[in-house]
Design a protein around this motif. Structure first.
Motif, short mmCIF file in Angstrom:
data_model
loop_
_atom_site.label_atom_id
_atom_site.label_comp_id
_atom_site.label_asym_id
_atom_site.label_seq_id
_atom_site.Cartn_x
_atom_site.Cartn_y
_atom_site.Cartn_z
N GLN A 133 0.60 11.78 -4.82
CA GLN A 133 0.16 10.61 -5.58
C GLN A 133 0.38 10.81 -7.09
OE1 GLN A 133 -0.66 7.70 -4.39
NE2 GLN A 133 -1.23 6.79 -6.35
N MET B 13 -5.12 -1.01 -0.43
CA MET B 13 -5.58 0.29 0.08
C MET B 13 -4.37 1.15 0.47
SD MET B 13 -8.18 1.12 3.22
CE MET B 13 -8.53 2.82 3.66
N LYS B 14 -4.40 2.39 0.05
CA LYS B 14 -3.30 3.32 0.29
C LYS B 14 -3.19 3.64 1.78
CE LYS B 14 -0.10 6.01 -1.41
NZ LYS B 14 1.09 5.50 -2.07
N LYS B 15 -1.95 3.63 2.28
CA LYS B 15 -1.74 3.91 3.70
C LYS B 15 -1.58 5.40 3.98
CE LYS B 15 -0.36 -0.38 5.57
NZ LYS B 15 0.79 -1.27 5.43
N GLY C 7 0.82 -1.21 0.00
CA GLY C 7 0.00 0.00 0.00
C GLY C 7 0.85 1.26 0.00
N LEU C 8 2.14 1.09 -0.23
CA LEU C 8 3.06 2.23 -0.29
C LEU C 8 3.93 2.14 -1.54
CD1 LEU C 8 4.31 2.14 3.42
CD2 LEU C 8 2.87 3.92 2.42
N ASN D 72 0.99 4.37 8.90
CA ASN D 72 2.33 3.79 8.75
C ASN D 72 3.40 4.77 9.22
OD1 ASN D 72 4.35 1.89 7.39
ND2 ASN D 72 4.79 3.82 6.33
N ARG E 114 14.86 5.97 17.35
CA ARG E 114 15.36 5.20 18.50
C ARG E 114 16.01 6.08 19.57
NH1 ARG E 114 18.15 4.69 14.01
NH2 ARG E 114 20.40 5.08 13.99
N ASN F 28 0.88 7.65 5.33
CA ASN F 28 2.30 7.44 5.54
C ASN F 28 2.96 8.59 6.29
OD1 ASN F 28 4.90 6.52 5.43
ND2 ASN F 28 5.20 6.95 3.24
N LEU G 226 9.00 4.57 -3.47
CA LEU G 226 9.61 5.90 -3.33
C LEU G 226 9.32 6.55 -1.98
CD1 LEU G 226 8.88 7.38 -6.87
CD2 LEU G 226 10.77 5.92 -6.14
N GLU G 227 8.40 5.98 -1.22
CA GLU G 227 8.02 6.64 0.04
C GLU G 227 8.29 5.78 1.26
OE1 GLU G 227 3.74 7.26 0.72
OE2 GLU G 227 3.28 5.66 -0.70
N ILE G 228 8.88 4.59 1.07
CA ILE G 228 9.10 3.74 2.24
C ILE G 228 10.41 4.10 2.94
CG2 ILE G 228 7.81 1.77 1.33
CD1 ILE G 228 10.64 0.48 0.80
N SER G 229 10.43 3.85 4.23
CA SER G 229 11.65 4.11 5.00
C SER G 229 12.74 3.14 4.58
CB SER G 229 11.34 3.91 6.49
OG SER G 229 12.56 3.92 7.23
N HIS G 230 13.98 3.65 4.52
CA HIS G 230 15.10 2.76 4.21
C HIS G 230 15.35 1.81 5.38
CE1 HIS G 230 16.69 6.23 6.32
NE2 HIS G 230 17.82 5.60 6.57
N THR H 251 20.98 7.66 4.38
CA THR H 251 19.89 7.16 3.53
C THR H 251 20.43 6.74 2.17
OG1 THR H 251 18.50 8.80 4.61
CG2 THR H 251 17.56 7.66 2.71
N GLY I 156 11.25 9.92 6.45
CA GLY I 156 12.04 10.11 5.23
C GLY I 156 12.90 8.91 4.97
N PRO I 157 12.88 8.33 3.76
CA PRO I 157 11.99 8.69 2.66
C PRO I 157 10.54 8.71 3.12
CG PRO I 157 13.63 7.10 1.93
CD PRO I 157 13.77 7.22 3.40
N SER I 158 9.75 9.54 2.45
CA SER I 158 8.44 9.86 2.98
C SER I 158 7.44 10.09 1.86
CB SER I 158 8.56 11.10 3.84
OG SER I 158 9.19 12.12 3.10
N ILE I 159 6.23 10.40 2.27
CA ILE I 159 5.14 10.59 1.32
C ILE I 159 5.48 11.64 0.26
CG2 ILE I 159 4.02 12.34 2.79
CD1 ILE I 159 1.32 11.16 1.95
#
Lengths: 357, 357
Positions: free
Chosen positions: B15, B1-3, A32-33, B318, B324, B5, A36-40, A235, B9-12
């Motif tokens: 669309q 289904m789109k989350k 669902g992501l 998400n 941390r 987010n 290009l927008e997911i965390s590394h 990153t 970073g990387p981030s939204i």
């Protein structure tokens, strides 16, 4: 209609990679992501990074031999700096073989860090051959060479034996042919030829050659810092590394380096045979040093240029113009280039010959 | 289904950018080639690079004021090195404001090149605030600050006046709010928040501050070399820059920075109001220094953690876990984050409160 893409780099990748990557830009791993927008740091991307690193080592036969694979940023030009920073001792010296524009760039960058010895150069002949008679000083900290010269269409078919670490810029022919990769202390390659899209650089380094210079190295330029962080010091280029993983998967599924080498030799033979047979063309690189990746040639009569250009463009061929410092033509026939595209080029050269006679 | 987010970073990204980029991976500009296989020297990509550079300057109001925009590789961490290499004189010194992990990283990198003076630091309070009382030495070569601290959720709402060049790491809030950007001599930002996917770094530099250090700088680390080559000193991150251009186009079409600032303030207000109202949460950053980009907060009772986590995951949210080094939660609400996603988070916090009582 899909083109026959002979670009020197960025360059053709397997169609399957484009299709998979296109989907992942909308929805990666059904998460669902977008990729290009997911965390590394996400589990899914850490898995991508680890698979890419592991595939790189296993395809080269370097697993469990003391090597680490890293995907860094900055291109091969940044590795020119990192190599010298990490391997050239304070008050030490490094030996370089000058076989082209990029080799010269590596030498220039290293000059910022200490003494460089150019063991041989083919510059005076515009790099049309690979020098073979030279001596590598045994007291140098490392020997640096460029396995394939993209611009000039030459390739090292033999590597010297030396007892100092051998560093090789394999940007334009890594994964294209079988070699004893354990001869090298460090291998680097910008992704944008046989590995993936522009945006990441593969570095393979034998850990025991590091940390001997006496220098304090800024973290981002320090190979050991990247190794300690599993190639996530900062990153990484998420998408470029994802596409790299897809390309390495494709490579493995298609027989690995041995199968690539066979295909590449076939393609190169078909094309060089035509260049040598066709009365209108001449190869540029010295025959014994010809590259199986970048085939450089020129028209015997420049007056035919417009006509030939029109013909290959009409044949849906892209990226055939030579580099500005060489002129003529350059057909880059990397791993992902199918034989049938090379055949289209050969047919066009034959049609062109008939049209002139 | 789109989350929804909320990743740091990387981030939204918008669309529309994902959709356009996905198509370009198969067929860019109807060229019959993937954006991943085209030459960076091709007319089509040179146009992308020029549009991206030009949009960056015009959105910041820095056209025709002596600034250049570059898209480099290596991430903000590489700019830590480039900034010092290009601006810190031989035997000179540089002033730094220490407001977080990345500011500290910039200082550490600069220490390799000369003396650094830390004018103030909030490290002893785990960077929960922005120091405000400090003096910038007028004989330093530059003053470096970090406009927004992604990890800690603090943001500089005022910038000092100084007669030395001000350098700012704006990685996590560039293009999010109106500022007099001409106060800065150099601005840099890793793309992977408000600009585009990971893989490129925007550098905005006033040309007249360069070439004054007396250092010889390796080309790849030399801003002037990149300027001379129009940001094509070596192969740039083609795809990341293409997505950046799409994002900047979207930004402009949606009202530019002024409109983003209004939306961002709205989103931040809604979320901070809920944090302050809700009896189960407490904000982490000092109120006056709260970031409109990264909203950090924690549970008053850590025993409720599993329950809250289950609730926001069920709400299709998400990336809400804090870094941390801080713990708790962090909602990153960059330009592309819609108000309705923030509302989903606020609703979840309210439902959670009801479920506990």
């Amino acid at each position: 209609m899909k083109k026959h893409n002979f670009s020197a780099g960025p360059s053709i990748l397997p169609q399957e990679v484009f299709e998979e990557a296109s989907k992942a830009v909308l929805n990666f791993n059904n998460s669902g992501l977008s990729i290009l927008e997911i965390s590394h740091r996400s589990k899914d991307f850490v898995a991508v990074m680890e698979e890419a690193r592991s595939l790189a080592l296993s395809l080269l036969g370097l697993e469990e031999k003391g090597y680490k694979a890293l995907f860094l940023s900055g291109g091969a030009s940044m590795e020119f700096v990192r190599v010298a920073y990490n391997l050239l001792h304070q008050n030490g010296k490094a030996a370089y073989l000058d076989t082209g524009t990029w080799a010269a760039g590596a030498i220039k960058a290293a000059n910022n860090f200490g003494e460089t010895i150019v063991v041989a150069s083919s510059k005076q002949d515009n790099y049309t051959f690979i020098p073979k008679e030279y001596t590598i000083p045994t007291n140098a900290n490392y020997f640096h060479c460029t396995s394939n010269n993209t611009i000039f269409g030459t390739q090292m078919h033999h590597f010297p034996d030396t007892n100092i670490p051998m560093v090789c810029d394999m940007s334009s022919d890594i994964f294209s042919r079988q070699l004893d990769f354990s001869k090298f202390g460090l291998i680097y390659a910008g992704a944008q030829k046989n590995i993936g899209p522009a945006g990441t650089t593969l570095v393979i380094v034998k850990e025991d050659i590091l940390n001997q210079t006496g220098r304090v190295i800024p973290g981002i330029l320090d190979y050991s810092a990247h190794i300690a962080k599993e190639s996530m010091y900062n990153t990484p280029s998420v998408f470029a590394i994802y596409c790299t993983m897809l390309t390495l998967r494709w490579l493995k599924a298609n027989g690995g380096i041995a199968a690539m080498e066979k295909r590449n030799n076939e393609k190169a033979t078909v094309l060089y045979n035509e260049i040598d047979r066709n009365t209108l063309f001449t190869g540029i690189a010295k025959k014994e040093d010809r590259s199986t990746m970048n085939v450089t040639f020129r028209l015997n009569d420049e007056n035919h240029k417009e006509q030939f250009n029109a013909m290959w463009e009409a044949a849906n061929i892209n990226g055939l113009n030579g580099h500005r410092s060489v002129g003529g033509y350059r057909a880059s026939i990397y791993n992902a280039m199918p034989l049938k595209s090379v055949q289209v080029l050969v047919n066009t050269m034959q049609e062109f010959e008939k049209s002139i006679k």
